[in-house]
Write an enzyme that holds these catalytic residues in place. Sequence first.
Site, short mmCIF file in Angstrom:
data_model
loop_
_atom_site.label_atom_id
_atom_site.label_comp_id
_atom_site.label_asym_id
_atom_site.label_seq_id
_atom_site.Cartn_x
_atom_site.Cartn_y
_atom_site.Cartn_z
N GLN B 136 0.77 -1.39 -0.06
CA GLN B 136 0.12 -0.01 -0.07
C GLN B 136 0.87 1.22 0.15
OE1 GLN B 136 -1.84 0.71 3.66
NE2 GLN B 136 -3.75 1.46 2.65
N GLY B 137 0.83 2.04 -0.97
CA GLY B 137 1.47 3.35 -0.92
C GLY B 137 0.77 4.54 -0.71
N TYR B 138 0.61 4.83 0.63
CA TYR B 138 -0.17 6.07 0.92
C TYR B 138 0.68 6.90 1.74
CZ TYR B 138 -5.15 3.82 -0.06
OH TYR B 138 -6.12 3.61 -0.40
N SER B 139 0.93 6.56 2.98
CA SER B 139 1.62 7.51 3.98
C SER B 139 2.78 8.10 3.12
CB SER B 139 2.04 6.90 4.89
OG SER B 139 0.85 6.69 5.77
N SER B 171 4.06 -1.33 4.20
CA SER B 171 4.14 -2.65 4.87
C SER B 171 4.54 -3.73 3.93
CB SER B 171 2.70 -2.97 5.50
OG SER B 171 2.30 -2.00 6.43
N GLU B 253 -9.74 -1.78 4.90
CA GLU B 253 -8.45 -1.84 5.97
C GLU B 253 -8.78 -2.08 7.35
OE1 GLU B 253 -5.43 1.08 6.17
OE2 GLU B 253 -4.07 -0.19 6.75
N SER B 384 -4.73 6.96 13.03
CA SER B 384 -4.50 6.67 14.57
C SER B 384 -5.85 6.78 15.45
CB SER B 384 -3.51 7.66 14.79
OG SER B 384 -4.25 9.16 14.86
N GLU B 386 -6.46 8.86 17.47
CA GLU B 386 -7.02 10.39 17.33
C GLU B 386 -7.91 10.61 16.11
OE1 GLU B 386 -3.79 9.48 18.22
OE2 GLU B 386 -4.14 10.00 20.37
#
Lengths: 354, 403
Positions: B136-139, B171, B253, B384, B386
């Site tokens: 997964q290429g997100y962050s 990951s 997810e 997260s 939050e």
Amino acid sequence: MAVLNDEQEMLRDMAREWTKNEHPVDAWRKVRDAGQPFDADAWGAMAEMGWAGIIIPEEHGGSDFGWLSLGLVIEELGKSLAASPLVASALAASAIVLGGSEEQKAEFLPRLATGELIGTLAFDEGPRHTGLNASTSVHDGRLTGTKAFVHEASRAGLFVVLAQDGVYLVEKGKGISVSKRMLADMRDHAEIDFNDAPAQKLAAGGDDLAHKILDRARVLTAAEMLGMCQAVFDTTLDYLKQRVQFNQVLSSFQALQHRMADLYTEIELTRSAVEAGLQAIDSGFAVSEAATLAKARANDTLHLVSKEGIQLHGGIGMTDEYSVGFYLKRARVLEAAWGSSSHLRDAYARMKSY
Amino acid sequence: MASVAEPDTRADLDSFREEARAFLAENFPPELRGKNNLLSSVEEAGEESPAEKAWRVAMGEKGWGTPTWPKEYGGGGLTKKQARILEEEMAKAGAWNPIGGMGVMMLGPTLLEFASEEQKHEHIPPICKGEIRWCQGYSEPNAGSDLANLQTMAEDKGDHYLVNGQKTWTSGGQWADKCFCLVRTSRADKHKGISFLLIDMHAPGVEVKPIKMISGMSPFCETFFTDVSVPKENLVGEEGQGWTIGKRLLQHERTNLSGGGALAALNSQPLGKVAERYIGLDDDGKLADAELRVKIVDFEMRWNAFLLTARRAMEESKAAGGVSDISSILKKAGTKLGQERAELMIEIMGLRGLGWEGEGFEQKELDGTRAWLFGKATTIYGGSTEIQNNIIAKRILGMLDHQ
């Protein structure tokens, strides 16, 4: 919310509509202001709707809808703090269903189902629930002992009493004196002295009858507390959406949003435990464990929600004009009923052999 | 999830049960009985044994690793009832599903919803067969919780995009064959400038560097794209639709991460039993450390309430035919409890609960140390705690946007 059948959904909707339209929390305020510990008219209406007979078999005048059904109604009543003896009377009825002879069932259940007779449990002998130990004794069918803080005591016509050697039925009458005990929740509590009161044993329920009744008391009380949690939460959320400070509604502040998200989470976790408790009674599987869990979660969550409800309202939440304080006062009474969290944790650990 | 209509009659289901039994008897290698290690999914580099490979191929050919996905794309085409029967029969046989990973959990369902026919035919069958590892290429370094701030640029070069930028916390990036990626196709709009692109991890210009974590492990990577050429047909949906697609994928997810509960419950004894072994009972049959006993039982009760909630969420979702509101609390509640459990384990085991490696520890104890540290990631990744709180407050409670 558990997945319900049509019957349960109907009952829940009926209870929800009735409390919302006919019996909101202001109804309790009026009853309190009139100096009454219970609401006779409301009880009449509930009985008419058949709620007193939900867990009573059809052959004895009930509807036998089961505990999840009853719990749904009790939760709705908890939302508006309805001052009814429904919980107490249903528990008394369940004691007879579990442990009564055919004669006892035929004598008491039909009247409990219509609501004309109100029953209540008289188990504890002190201000804290410390287990199923009683000094109350019975000789030759006469019961003697003192029971503390009995719920719905002044109107009850039938007491289900825990004695040294089992559970007994005592009808209101000779040998009973009822002394009112005014608690912060302003509801109907009393100390009861039984002095050679005529008593008949519930002999058919087996050695663990008292335990089974206690399980049911825990779950049903937890259902009422769940309703209270939800009501405090909903009221607080509404308030945060209206109240403006710093030119913004409070609900736009992240610090408050996250506290509400936490409360929401705790309430949903508690809802699962309470519904599982009700379902466990209906299925008869692992009831004690489920009941202990339900009451402990309800205790801790209502404790938290009732405190936060006040804090999030600010000063206005401390006024008698707002309802959130009613819930705080009722909360602590129910937290102490049938086992505080520490008592329940100890009981749970014992069940798990540690 | 797409699934075919359900005309299941009793007779149909009985005959399907026979079919499932026969398939398992013929194809599941008995030596793999109960050997599934849920912690190692397709993402890990471990070598497949011949038996494991045979089992994966058999399930992949049949499509039963993705039982309810449509047959035309390599899925099993089973009804939900049939899938449940398959699950039951697999459990009876001690068999496990060898097809997994991000392709199954996240990308597949998203492609079924948003991809073109050609894309579905190209990408879904290898997922069903467990042949392709996806990451997964997100962050990005400056796009964590504020994911839409991502800067990796995909420049339109006519027949292809030229991709430049850096992704992080990828990951399993070091083992992946392909990457589903959120990239920026326009700087004009924060959200509408984002597109959903499938990138070959073996293409020139892709570089992967594992990140060593406090656990000593490197489950995540930094991924660098330098002038990587990506064919236009790898764009899923429209240009600018990436945020919508990407968020939908995150729902898948979250649903899977909240199962974090299942993971911990799976390889765990009740804490009380563990404590009995390390601490012992007193004459009264209680754990010898009274205060710790209270902490443990309090934890166990809250944990059980969580498990009941996970079950309730599943039942509600099934009954309502959609994700229930309470799904949103599962990730937050489950990960917090998982961390609490790991901390309690250390308290129970004392210094044996902090063994790093070498002599003097049981393998379980050493694994526990790493799991405790790795577990700190669970309240950070996948949105997260939050961010979960923001979502609950805004979407469920209807509280105003604070931004």
